[in-house]
Design an enzyme around this catalytic site. Structure first.
Site, PDB file in Angstrom:
ATOM      1  N   ASP A 199       0.833  -1.282  -0.087  1.00  0.00           N
ATOM      2  CA  ASP A 199      -0.171  -0.078  -0.088  1.00  0.00           C
ATOM      3  C   ASP A 199       0.870   1.307  -0.027  1.00  0.00           C
ATOM      4  OD1 ASP A 199      -2.146   1.368   0.124  1.00  0.00           O
ATOM      5  OD2 ASP A 199      -2.494   1.514   2.640  1.00  0.00           O
ATOM      6  N   HIS A 200       0.679   2.170  -0.921  1.00  0.00           N
ATOM      7  CA  HIS A 200       1.315   3.577  -1.011  1.00  0.00           C
ATOM      8  C   HIS A 200       2.731   3.226  -0.933  1.00  0.00           C
ATOM      9  CE1 HIS A 200      -1.924   5.960  -0.425  1.00  0.00           C
ATOM     10  NE2 HIS A 200      -2.371   5.149   0.498  1.00  0.00           N
ATOM     11  N   GLU A 257      -1.593   5.879  -8.924  1.00  0.00           N
ATOM     12  CA  GLU A 257      -2.442   6.874  -8.476  1.00  0.00           C
ATOM     13  C   GLU A 257      -2.357   8.184  -9.157  1.00  0.00           C
ATOM     14  OE1 GLU A 257      -2.954   7.145  -4.255  1.00  0.00           O
ATOM     15  OE2 GLU A 257      -3.598   9.279  -4.502  1.00  0.00           O
ATOM     16  N   HIS A 264      -9.146   4.982  -2.349  1.00  0.00           N
ATOM     17  CA  HIS A 264      -8.270   4.986  -1.023  1.00  0.00           C
ATOM     18  C   HIS A 264      -9.180   5.990   0.100  1.00  0.00           C
ATOM     19  CE1 HIS A 264      -4.395   3.445  -1.778  1.00  0.00           C
ATOM     20  NE2 HIS A 264      -4.652   3.459  -2.914  1.00  0.00           N
ATOM     21  N   ALA A 314     -11.299   5.406   2.123  1.00  0.00           N
ATOM     22  CA  ALA A 314     -12.591   4.766   2.005  1.00  0.00           C
ATOM     23  C   ALA A 314     -13.363   4.153   3.461  1.00  0.00           C
ATOM     24  CB  ALA A 314     -13.069   4.098   0.738  1.00  0.00           C
ATOM     25  N   SER A 315     -12.732   4.570   4.552  1.00  0.00           N
ATOM     26  CA  SER A 315     -13.416   4.002   5.852  1.00  0.00           C
ATOM     27  C   SER A 315     -14.575   4.883   5.733  1.00  0.00           C
ATOM     28  CB  SER A 315     -12.323   4.198   7.048  1.00  0.00           C
ATOM     29  OG  SER A 315     -11.566   2.942   6.873  1.00  0.00           O
TER      30      SER A 315
END
Ligand code: G3H
Ligand code: 13P
Ligand code: ZN
Length: 313
Positions: free
Chosen positions: A82-83, A134, A213, A215-216
């Protein structure tokens, strides 16, 4: 079954109008909680590891834990960086057994982002690994990078075809109003996502998987529990789950969730200690924390992602 890449997962998700959850993992209990939910609901999973998680838990430990998850469940699981901040980190994850990486060049100029992403794609594809790029910049905090709301910028649809063609990425993370962390909107501000941008990107990139991303949803029940048991997060606010479900029915095939897991786990640990102040065996508070992660992931699979029953096993 070995680790899978995201290729087939995304093809199926695109056709089936659902998304696969990409959950951040940092330790054994988090991995077990997520995987138990996936197993119960027969859902494909992406387990993702940030540079900070690698530093915290050690790359090899995380790979072995995820291998154990596959061995015990048989679920299709992708292990994703991730990232990824640079080529070296991506290369190290590819060489070290990950099946997917993200190279996040979103804070560079457009041309620099393309050059860096292309370099990662060339190396990754030569090793059978999928790559997420991204375009556009989200607000919020990830690792040591803190992007203010003023510096965040939506993805420009007119750039996406050029970016995807020139880099060869397998999926593209876009900025349409989500942001990292538990404070996505100011108190009183109405949560909004730019579905018009998502739609335009979907038209310009037919059959191409888009990633969200930040997206909580910062599920209020867990924030309340944290506050009830001594925490102080009164202004935490996320993206409504109905909006994410709508996005999953469009071109979005991967939805990243970390903060909601952190909230669920922390709420369970806080509750445990308030109710059981004399307990000191870590298993006594990590077991409810793991159960809380499982409950959260089951909830996401059913109510946000729509990927229950899609593991094809
Ligand atoms: O987007 C970032 C993820 O929430 C990972 O967070 O860098 O603190 O591990 P982290
Ligand atoms: P949240 O902070 O909204 O959970 O986003 C997580 C994320 O995007 C990981 O890359
Ligand atoms: Zn992210």
């Amino acid at each position: 079954m070995p680790l899978v890449t995201t290729k087939k997962m995304f093809e199926d998700a695109y056709k089936g109008n659902y998304a696969v959850g990409a959950f951040n993992v940092n330790n054994m209990e988090i991995i077990q909680g997520i995987v138990q939910a996936g197993e119960k609901l027969n859902a494909p999973l992406i387990l993702q590891v940030s540079a900070g998680a690698r530093k915290y838990a050690n790359h090899v430990y995380l790979v072995k834990l995820v291998e154990a998850a596959i061995e015990t469940t048989g679920l299709p699981i992708a292990l994703h960086l991730d990232h990824g901040p640079d080529f070296e980190t991506c290369k190290s994850c590819i060489d070290g057994g990950f099946s997917s990486v993200m190279i996040d060049g979103s804070h560079y100029s457009y041309e620099e982002n393309i050059a860096l992403t292309k370099k990662v794609v060339e190396y990754a594809h030569a090793h059978g690994v999928t790559v997420e790029g991204e375009l556009g910049q989200l607000a919020g905090i990830e690792d040591d990078v803190n992007v203010s709301e003023e510096d965040a910028s939506f993805t420009r649809p007119e750039e996406v075809e050029d970016f995807v063609t020139r880099t060869g990425v397998d999926s593209l993370a876009i900025a349409i109003g989500t942001s990292h962390g538990a404070y996505k909107f100011k108190p009183g501000q109405k949560p909004q996502l730019r579905f018009d941008i998502l739609e335009e990107i979907g038209k310009r990139l037919p059959n191409f998987p888009i990633v969200l991303h930040g997206a909580s949803s910062v599920v209020p029940e867990f924030v309340e529990q944290i506050n009830k048991f001594g925490g102080q997060m009164p202004d935490a606010i996320g993206i409504p789950e109905s909006m994410l479900r709508q996005a999953a029915g469009m071109a979005v095939c991967k939805i990243n969730i970390d903060s909601d897991l952190r909230l669920a786990m922390t709420a369970a640990v806080r509750k445990h200690f308030v109710e059981n102040p004399t307990h000191f065996d870590p298993r006594q508070y990590l077991a409810p924390a793991r159960e809380a992660i499982q409950g959260m992931v089951e909830h996401k699979i059913k109510n946000v992602l729509g990927c229950d029953g899609k593991a094809n096993i």
